[in-house]
Design a protein around this motif. Structure first.
Motif, PDB file in Angstrom:
ATOM      1  N   GLU A  13      37.080 -42.680  17.276  1.00  0.00           N
ATOM      2  CA  GLU A  13      37.472 -44.258  16.614  1.00  0.00           C
ATOM      3  C   GLU A  13      36.910 -44.816  16.460  1.00  0.00           C
ATOM      4  O   GLU A  13      35.863 -45.030  17.469  1.00  0.00           O
ATOM      5  CB  GLU A  13      39.099 -44.652  17.949  1.00  0.00           C
ATOM      6  CG  GLU A  13      39.584 -43.530  18.114  1.00  0.00           C
ATOM      7  CD  GLU A  13      40.465 -42.499  16.659  1.00  0.00           C
ATOM      8  OE1 GLU A  13      40.086 -43.040  15.733  1.00  0.00           O
ATOM      9  OE2 GLU A  13      40.887 -41.396  16.950  1.00  0.00           O
ATOM     10  N   ASN A  14      37.075 -45.957  15.486  1.00  0.00           N
ATOM     11  CA  ASN A  14      36.104 -47.240  15.965  1.00  0.00           C
ATOM     12  C   ASN A  14      36.867 -47.869  16.583  1.00  0.00           C
ATOM     13  O   ASN A  14      38.003 -48.684  17.011  1.00  0.00           O
ATOM     14  CB  ASN A  14      36.052 -47.626  14.367  1.00  0.00           C
ATOM     15  CG  ASN A  14      35.175 -47.643  13.733  1.00  0.00           C
ATOM     16  OD1 ASN A  14      33.881 -47.747  14.265  1.00  0.00           O
ATOM     17  ND2 ASN A  14      34.708 -47.546  12.317  1.00  0.00           N
ATOM     18  N   PRO A  15      35.901 -48.427  17.242  1.00  0.00           N
ATOM     19  CA  PRO A  15      36.405 -49.990  18.368  1.00  0.00           C
ATOM     20  C   PRO A  15      36.875 -50.424  17.665  1.00  0.00           C
ATOM     21  O   PRO A  15      36.643 -51.586  16.934  1.00  0.00           O
ATOM     22  CB  PRO A  15      35.016 -49.876  19.544  1.00  0.00           C
ATOM     23  CG  PRO A  15      34.164 -49.102  19.268  1.00  0.00           C
ATOM     24  CD  PRO A  15      34.557 -49.084  17.197  1.00  0.00           C
ATOM     25  N   ASP A  17      37.945 -54.252  18.339  1.00  0.00           N
ATOM     26  CA  ASP A  17      37.536 -55.258  19.002  1.00  0.00           C
ATOM     27  C   ASP A  17      35.823 -55.168  18.655  1.00  0.00           C
ATOM     28  O   ASP A  17      35.205 -56.618  18.542  1.00  0.00           O
ATOM     29  CB  ASP A  17      37.164 -55.945  20.351  1.00  0.00           C
ATOM     30  CG  ASP A  17      36.418 -54.626  21.630  1.00  0.00           C
ATOM     31  OD1 ASP A  17      36.519 -53.253  20.468  1.00  0.00           O
ATOM     32  OD2 ASP A  17      36.049 -54.975  22.308  1.00  0.00           O
ATOM     33  N   ALA A  18      34.784 -54.323  17.993  1.00  0.00           N
ATOM     34  CA  ALA A  18      33.764 -54.792  17.130  1.00  0.00           C
ATOM     35  C   ALA A  18      33.808 -54.724  16.022  1.00  0.00           C
ATOM     36  O   ALA A  18      33.706 -54.565  15.302  1.00  0.00           O
ATOM     37  CB  ALA A  18      32.975 -52.960  17.453  1.00  0.00           C
ATOM     38  N   GLN A  19      32.779 -56.031  15.990  1.00  0.00           N
ATOM     39  CA  GLN A  19      33.278 -56.808  14.466  1.00  0.00           C
ATOM     40  C   GLN A  19      31.971 -56.304  13.549  1.00  0.00           C
ATOM     41  O   GLN A  19      31.849 -56.482  12.120  1.00  0.00           O
ATOM     42  CB  GLN A  19      33.601 -58.413  14.656  1.00  0.00           C
ATOM     43  CG  GLN A  19      33.722 -58.968  15.774  1.00  0.00           C
ATOM     44  CD  GLN A  19      33.649 -60.199  16.326  1.00  0.00           C
ATOM     45  OE1 GLN A  19      33.389 -61.260  14.724  1.00  0.00           O
ATOM     46  NE2 GLN A  19      34.165 -60.629  17.009  1.00  0.00           N
ATOM     47  N   VAL A  21      28.593 -53.398  12.406  1.00  0.00           N
ATOM     48  CA  VAL A  21      27.848 -52.519  12.510  1.00  0.00           C
ATOM     49  C   VAL A  21      27.466 -51.677  13.487  1.00  0.00           C
ATOM     50  O   VAL A  21      27.663 -50.522  14.287  1.00  0.00           O
ATOM     51  CB  VAL A  21      27.968 -51.622  11.538  1.00  0.00           C
ATOM     52  CG1 VAL A  21      26.376 -52.803  11.157  1.00  0.00           C
ATOM     53  CG2 VAL A  21      27.705 -50.940  11.082  1.00  0.00           C
ATOM     54  N   HIS A  23      27.043 -53.054  16.691  1.00  0.00           N
ATOM     55  CA  HIS A  23      28.233 -52.931  17.985  1.00  0.00           C
ATOM     56  C   HIS A  23      29.099 -51.998  17.548  1.00  0.00           C
ATOM     57  O   HIS A  23      29.166 -50.910  18.960  1.00  0.00           O
ATOM     58  CB  HIS A  23      28.743 -54.247  18.320  1.00  0.00           C
ATOM     59  CG  HIS A  23      29.553 -54.682  19.404  1.00  0.00           C
ATOM     60  ND1 HIS A  23      30.551 -54.849  19.617  1.00  0.00           N
ATOM     61  CD2 HIS A  23      29.514 -53.736  20.751  1.00  0.00           C
ATOM     62  CE1 HIS A  23      31.133 -55.885  20.891  1.00  0.00           C
ATOM     63  NE2 HIS A  23      30.585 -54.671  21.661  1.00  0.00           N
ATOM     64  N   ARG A  24      30.090 -51.628  16.328  1.00  0.00           N
ATOM     65  CA  ARG A  24      30.531 -50.392  16.938  1.00  0.00           C
ATOM     66  C   ARG A  24      29.477 -48.957  16.850  1.00  0.00           C
ATOM     67  O   ARG A  24      30.209 -47.711  17.450  1.00  0.00           O
ATOM     68  CB  ARG A  24      30.981 -50.168  15.415  1.00  0.00           C
ATOM     69  CG  ARG A  24      32.217 -50.965  15.038  1.00  0.00           C
ATOM     70  CD  ARG A  24      33.009 -50.727  13.034  1.00  0.00           C
ATOM     71  NE  ARG A  24      32.465 -50.946  12.400  1.00  0.00           N
ATOM     72  CZ  ARG A  24      32.168 -51.597  11.915  1.00  0.00           C
ATOM     73  NH1 ARG A  24      32.665 -53.572  11.976  1.00  0.00           N
ATOM     74  NH2 ARG A  24      31.537 -52.107  10.791  1.00  0.00           N
ATOM     75  N   LEU A  27      28.406 -48.463  20.487  1.00  0.00           N
ATOM     76  CA  LEU A  27      29.914 -47.648  21.588  1.00  0.00           C
ATOM     77  C   LEU A  27      30.129 -46.237  20.929  1.00  0.00           C
ATOM     78  O   LEU A  27      30.807 -45.816  21.612  1.00  0.00           O
ATOM     79  CB  LEU A  27      30.991 -49.094  21.597  1.00  0.00           C
ATOM     80  CG  LEU A  27      30.987 -49.813  21.756  1.00  0.00           C
ATOM     81  CD1 LEU A  27      32.455 -51.068  20.617  1.00  0.00           C
ATOM     82  CD2 LEU A  27      30.849 -50.708  23.044  1.00  0.00           C
ATOM     83  N   ARG A  28      30.380 -46.176  19.995  1.00  0.00           N
ATOM     84  CA  ARG A  28      30.602 -45.704  19.945  1.00  0.00           C
ATOM     85  C   ARG A  28      29.589 -43.636  19.442  1.00  0.00           C
ATOM     86  O   ARG A  28      29.615 -42.828  19.953  1.00  0.00           O
ATOM     87  CB  ARG A  28      31.003 -44.833  17.937  1.00  0.00           C
ATOM     88  CG  ARG A  28      31.856 -45.372  17.413  1.00  0.00           C
ATOM     89  CD  ARG A  28      32.025 -45.248  16.079  1.00  0.00           C
ATOM     90  NE  ARG A  28      32.689 -43.783  15.462  1.00  0.00           N
ATOM     91  CZ  ARG A  28      32.244 -43.467  14.393  1.00  0.00           C
ATOM     92  NH1 ARG A  28      32.100 -43.886  13.044  1.00  0.00           N
ATOM     93  NH2 ARG A  28      32.390 -42.277  14.472  1.00  0.00           N
TER      94      ARG A  28
END
Lengths: 455, 455
Positions: A13-15, A17-19, A21, A23-24, A27-28
């Motif tokens: 899933e896309n987190p 709270d990450a604004q 790309v 950061h997303r 995390l991913r």
């Protein structure tokens, strides 16, 4: 590394709270985990990239004669009182007291401490020039940490400090850092443009920031499009030659390139309209000349050639090591995931086994794995019992620049597929040829490495 | 590295406040500078040794399949409340508040944080076994920091954590760490004896400390002299083979060896008197099995083979990376200075030019320097315009294992002198033969290196 024996916790899933790309995607791709606001753990994949970036920074610093040391993360408050910055620094400085109520702080930068080291040990102009640097964790208590490692609170920075007898020598050190930084960023697959900037709390008049163009950059930048045609390439510049270093600075600052802090619309307007650009940029480094701002109040002097004591001329020079991971991803990704430049990729190549458990396919993959490692390449072998689609999705997400796909159908004719993550292009070739092709691709990357004291 | 271009601030005087020899020698050799009580800068020579030790630790961890990551220095207090250790830890824990008054602490160890990472990302017994480790700065607010880096407050530690489905598997991880640690210390030229110890605030029943015998050790130790005859050597032990790892533990714990905390005089008395030894030891590492002490309260569970959730069995395993510099010096020095083992020396060899400025001698030294570096050896070339005595004193103080001395008289017959720092023995030989001799001496050191992700 075999994926079944690794720790790569990718997220489907896309987190929420990450604004941005980077950061997303970090995390991913299982690269980081937030432990507190702006404070991250570097999971194994993120750690590998962090160390590759840190290594390039060390190598390029030592290539131009800068000397590594390591200062601690905590510093005594009294040192900062000497320069007058203890009170001036504001709430971004994380202040603390130890059990004996002595005042400490978590270093946001190290001008005071390096000046203290210098004044304690250097006495004569004969010991100059001297440039010392370290790569160490810093803390800045941002009021609103965000964008993952791009604006974290605990962050890894390379900060270097030059000590010179004269302003002229110190400006040479400034130019030498610019040369070194251009090469450093290019090895990471980045174009970082030096732009005249504001000095902020470090002080001084001469300063350039290095900015990577990316839509998510926090700074607005204005530049002449010709600046992006300039590349450092594989030129050799003698770091001890002031004219050679000055020529590089002149070349890379010959076109208009400014942040909003120093932007001058009147000058900008003189550029032919077709070449005028406004964009966003991510700051990944900054160089400063600040003369005797610290050496005078802190008494960092040397005996000059005429026997009198003079304060040394200094500058400081920083590269945001942990922030660079975010900047590189912002500059290099697509909708499937990260696209690592070869210079910083966590693994040089991935192997996807299309039929795990099939003994012929397994042994072909094992042979490839061994052959690639024997050529000095780092390999992530996806040996999970998963369908091909899931394996491809993981490889695309984590962004290794090259993927070898091996399955029973191809192996029946002694072929595998070699796919570029960046272009998506696939060639079908014999396994041995894939190994040769990759060894050739990575040869210049490995050759750029310099045997520096980094571990 | 040419000494005139290096930063090696050696001290002529013995520092008054340094009580033990390693602290004195590290200060005199320009390796460290104290910035606050128990907080040190690592000057360039000290930094080089620190990185060599860190590299060996990384290599040996990865050789046995442990996976590196990096957790931050600061941790949220709430994580430690989950395990109940936030209040229990006492004044050695450095507690602080950020600008929003959120409670943080400077990590003294990482059981809670690694358990948090595990529970967030691992769900099934199929992902076990898993051992994660990092090498990161820690802080323990010692009431009376002393002995330089041996009992500092900000210190570098490798701490690793195993996650296993059963106690049996976790005890295998414990044994595997013991195997790996024996090899790690031997590569540093140290004999570190595993001794049954007390678990302290980490908890658990099974724990061994690794102790280096040295007169200045803080622990009193009792052992059977036969234990010091055991060496790990170049044996190959399959880290995945429980019986092979158990056999090493059995061998290295087959003789009595205890610290004062676990000493049992009744058992000790049964050793033949001639083999009974009482000595001092420096603790350089410790391994723990503590089962479900953290996984139960923190909810670190996996779905087992029968479909039910069970808490994982854990252990933690530490090596005092920065402390090792002190321990090695305590174990290896003489009245002239440090004697580095080849595995950790900051430079492999030093060159002393007896007549700096004499063009024939200078060019012979330059040729030697280039030839040694071409063989992959790191060189410190004393190219200062100093008399021979001062150059010898510096080389002896900083303790490089090998020194080449080149002067006009020897070079007239194409010879130089090669001197062992440890034995003081000197051989006279052709420069090319000195290079060959040194390359052969260091070949096993370089061969022991493992291409690990350390930078």
């Amino acid at each position: 590394m075999r994926l079944t024996q690794y720790f790569l916790p990718v997220l489907k899933e896309n987190p929420a709270d990450a604004q941005i790309v980077s950061h997303r995607l970090m995390l991913r791709a299982g690269m980081i985990r937030q432990q507190a606001a702006g404070i991250y753990s570097w999971l194994p994949l993120g750690f590998r990239v962090l160390k590759r970036i840190e290594r390039i920074v060390h190598e390029e610093q030592q290539r131009v004669g800068h000397i590594p040391l390591l200062m601690p993360t905590l510093q005594p408050a009294d040192l900062w009182r000497e320069s007058g910055r203890y009170e001036a620094y504001g709430e971004e400085m994380l202040r603390l007291n130890d059990r004996h109520k002595r005042e400490l702080l978590y270093g946001p930068t190290n001008e005071e401490m390096i000046t203290d080291i210098f004044r304690a040990h250097v006495n004569s102009y004969k010991d100059l020039p001297l440039t010392l640097y370290h790569v160490q964790w810093k803390f800045r208590d941002e009021v609103r940490p965000r964008f993952g490692v791009m604006r974290g609170r605990e962050f890894l920075m390379k900060d270097g400090y030059n000590f010179d007898l004269t302003k002229e020598d110190a400006l040479h050190a400034y130019n030498r850092h610019l040369v070194s930084y251009l090469r450093t960023y290019e090895r990471m697959g980045l174009q970082a443009i030096p732009m005249r900037a504001d000095s902020g709390p470090i002080g001084g008049e001469d300063t350039h920031e290095f900015l990577v163009l990316a839509d998510t950059g926090e700074s607005e930048v204005f530049y002449d499009s010709e600046i992006t045609d300039l590349t450092f390439g594989d030129r050799t510049v003698d770091p001890a030659d002031p004219a050679a270093c000055q020529a590089v600075l002149d070349e890379f600052t010959s076109r208009y390139a400014r942040t909003d802090e120093t932007h001058d619309p009147a000058v900008f307007e003189k550029i032919p309209e077709a070449r005028r650009r406004t964009a966003r940029g991510i700051e990944v480094g900054q160089i400063f000349y600040f003369g005797t701002k610290y050496s005078e109040p802190m008494g960092a002097t040397v005996v000059g050639p005429d026997g009198t004591r003079v304060p040394v001329h200094m500058g400081s020079h920083g590269i945001g090591v942990s922030r660079l991971l975010g900047a590189i991803i912002e500059a290099s990704h697509d909708d499937k995931g990260i696209i690592w430049p070869e210079g910083v990729t966590p693994f040089d190549v991935g192997i996807v086994n299309l039929k795990q458990g099939d003994s012929a396919t397994d042994s072909a993959c094992e042979a490839l794995y061994a052959a690639l490692e024997a050529r000095g390449l780092s390999v992530l072998y996806d040996d999970r019992d998963e369908r091909a689609g899931a394996k491809f999705a993981t490889m695309d997400l984590i962004g290794l620049p090259w993927r070898i796909t091996a399955g029973p159908r191809g192996l029946a004719t002694n072929t595998v597929e070699l796919t570029s993550r960046r272009t998506g292009e696939t060639v079908t070739l014999a396994p041995a040829d894939a190994v040769e092709r990759l060894a050739a691709i990575y040869a210049p990357i490995k050759a750029a490495s310099y045997d520096a004291a980094v571990g």
